[in-house]
Design an enzyme around this catalytic site. Structure first.
Site, mmCIF file in Angstrom:
data_model
loop_
_atom_site.group_PDB
_atom_site.id
_atom_site.type_symbol
_atom_site.label_atom_id
_atom_site.label_comp_id
_atom_site.label_asym_id
_atom_site.label_seq_id
_atom_site.Cartn_x
_atom_site.Cartn_y
_atom_site.Cartn_z
ATOM 1 N N ASN A 11 0.856 -1.190 0.000
ATOM 2 C CA ASN A 11 0.000 0.000 0.000
ATOM 3 C C ASN A 11 0.893 1.242 0.000
ATOM 4 O O ASN A 11 1.524 1.546 0.996
ATOM 5 C CB ASN A 11 -0.900 -0.039 1.245
ATOM 6 N N TRP A 12 0.898 1.927 -1.122
ATOM 7 C CA TRP A 12 1.808 3.075 -1.261
ATOM 8 C C TRP A 12 1.248 4.330 -0.590
ATOM 9 O O TRP A 12 1.918 5.347 -0.523
ATOM 10 C CB TRP A 12 2.101 3.351 -2.741
ATOM 11 N N LYS A 13 -0.004 4.270 -0.164
ATOM 12 C CA LYS A 13 -0.666 5.423 0.477
ATOM 13 C C LYS A 13 -0.517 6.664 -0.405
ATOM 14 O O LYS A 13 -0.472 6.536 -1.630
ATOM 15 C CB LYS A 13 -0.115 5.617 1.891
ATOM 16 N N HIS A 99 -9.406 0.918 5.466
ATOM 17 C CA HIS A 99 -8.091 1.164 6.071
ATOM 18 C C HIS A 99 -8.259 2.113 7.257
ATOM 19 O O HIS A 99 -9.077 3.035 7.214
ATOM 20 C CB HIS A 99 -7.136 1.764 5.032
ATOM 21 N N GLU A 101 -6.653 4.567 8.229
ATOM 22 C CA GLU A 101 -6.486 5.996 7.925
ATOM 23 C C GLU A 101 -7.764 6.574 7.325
ATOM 24 O O GLU A 101 -8.080 7.745 7.525
ATOM 25 C CB GLU A 101 -5.270 6.186 6.996
ATOM 26 N N GLU A 171 -4.771 -4.803 10.975
ATOM 27 C CA GLU A 171 -3.732 -3.790 11.142
ATOM 28 C C GLU A 171 -3.996 -3.033 12.435
ATOM 29 O O GLU A 171 -4.837 -2.119 12.469
ATOM 30 C CB GLU A 171 -3.767 -2.791 9.977
ATOM 31 N N GLY A 177 3.034 2.495 10.814
ATOM 32 C CA GLY A 177 3.953 3.607 10.605
ATOM 33 C C GLY A 177 4.714 4.020 11.855
ATOM 34 O O GLY A 177 5.369 5.051 11.887
ATOM 35 N N SER A 217 4.009 -1.937 10.336
ATOM 36 C CA SER A 217 5.467 -1.970 10.501
ATOM 37 C C SER A 217 6.098 -3.321 10.138
ATOM 38 O O SER A 217 7.049 -3.752 10.787
ATOM 39 C CB SER A 217 5.860 -1.551 11.925
ATOM 40 N N GLY A 238 3.108 -1.046 4.297
ATOM 41 C CA GLY A 238 3.064 0.392 4.023
ATOM 42 C C GLY A 238 4.449 0.905 3.666
ATOM 43 O O GLY A 238 4.932 0.754 2.546
ATOM 44 N N GLY A 239 5.110 1.509 4.633
ATOM 45 C CA GLY A 239 6.407 2.155 4.398
ATOM 46 C C GLY A 239 7.398 1.287 3.638
ATOM 47 O O GLY A 239 8.059 1.757 2.692
HETATM 48 P P1 13P Z 1 3.351 0.522 7.721
HETATM 49 O O1 13P Z 1 3.873 -0.737 7.119
HETATM 50 O O2 13P Z 1 4.024 1.762 7.214
HETATM 51 O O3 13P Z 1 3.284 0.448 9.211
HETATM 52 O O4 13P Z 1 1.818 0.673 7.219
HETATM 53 C C1 13P Z 1 0.972 -0.409 7.318
HETATM 54 C C2 13P Z 1 -0.262 -0.093 6.589
HETATM 55 O O5 13P Z 1 -1.046 0.743 6.999
HETATM 56 C C3 13P Z 1 -0.515 -0.790 5.317
HETATM 57 O O6 13P Z 1 -1.812 -0.553 4.861
#
Ligand code: 13P
Length: 255
Positions: A11-13, A99, A101, A171, A177, A217, A238-239
């Site tokens: 997920n590149w957000k 998600h 967020e 998650e 993050g 993470s 994510g990251g």
């Molecule tokens: P991180 O891997 O940056 O913690 O993010 C996880 C995430 O929200 C994937 O959708």
């Protein structure tokens, strides 16, 4: 026990310029073609604006694309929204729904998410339904209850026949993050709980077949331990999905 096919989704957000997206997709495709031959499904989830380009770049590989969100509405006067049918017309195979967020910053309730789930299924998309508790929920030992409510209200309205189109991603918000991942045993405990909910709501078979991803993470250094847990069927990254080497190493950890 039946073996579920692992899935790694990146997920590149709200990251990457179009140029960076091209570069990242091309690098990941190359590394995966060279280094990964095994039973693992891979989905890249760039921002909407890059989907078409990334989709084109990935042709000739078995990496698929997904979107980060879709509207709860069909079409019409909803400025700024993207419908599930539009995604389907771009040949995007899947969409993230719920998600944290989106829940936290954009007011997406379980009721709105239930509608998004319906739109995504109607458009023939596979959906990755996200759930997970906040730190305060865990500290007050409400984490199981919170996740159960998210699934009961957001997802479990669908018919069992549609479950083949569903992947659940757990998650925990406090692990996203933050560099603070859930321990493998905390993650496994929640995954087993989620699988049990699917079994209780639908059937033994539905629960055994449901893929449940862990997100929060995940890095190449902790992926193997997480993915080796019985009820963890891959990751939502994510990251670490923004860097081709690390992401491909996470994919390899799922083999
Ligand atoms: P991180 O891997 O940056 O913690 O993010 C996880 C995430 O929200 C994937 O959708």
């Amino acid at each position: 026990m039946m073996k579920r096919k692992p899935l790694i989704a990146g997920n590149w957000k709200m990251n990457t310029s179009l140029e960076k997206a091209r570069e990242l997709a091309t690098e990941i495709k190359g590394m995966v073609l060279d280094e990964v031959n095994g039973n693992v499904e891979i989905i890249l989830i760039p921002p909407f604006t890059h989907l078409s380009t990334v989709n084109g770049l990935l042709s000739g590989s078995n990496i698929k694309t997904g979107a980060q969100n879709c509207s709860q509405f069909y079409d019409g006067a909803y400025t700024g929204e993207i419908s599930a049918a539009m995604l389907q017309s771009l040949k995007v195979g899947s969409v993230l729904v719920g998600h944290s967020e989106r829940r936290q910053y954009f007011g997406e309730t379980n009721q709105i998410l239930a509608e998004k789930v319906k739109r995504a299924l109607e458009a023939g998309l596979t959906l990755i339904f996200c759930c997970g508790e906040m730190l305060s929920d865990r500290e007050s030992e409400k984490h199981f209850e919170v996740v159960k409510t998210q699934l009961d209200e957001g997802l479990f309205h669908i018919a069992e026949a549609n479950l083949g189109k569903i992947v659940i991603a757990y998650e925990p918000v406090w692990a996203i993050g933050t560099g603070r991942t859930a321990s493998a045993s905390q993650a496994q405990e929640m995954h087993a709980f989620i699988r049990r909910l699917v079994i209780d709501h639908y059937s033994e078979r539905a629960g055994k077949e449901m893929r449940i991803l862990y997100g929060g993470s995940v890095k190449s250094g902790n992926a193997k331990e997480l993915f080796s847990c019985e009820d963890i069927d891959g990751g939502l990254i994510g990251g670490a999905a923004l860097e081709s080497r690390g992401f491909t190493d996470i994919v390899k950890a799922a083999l």
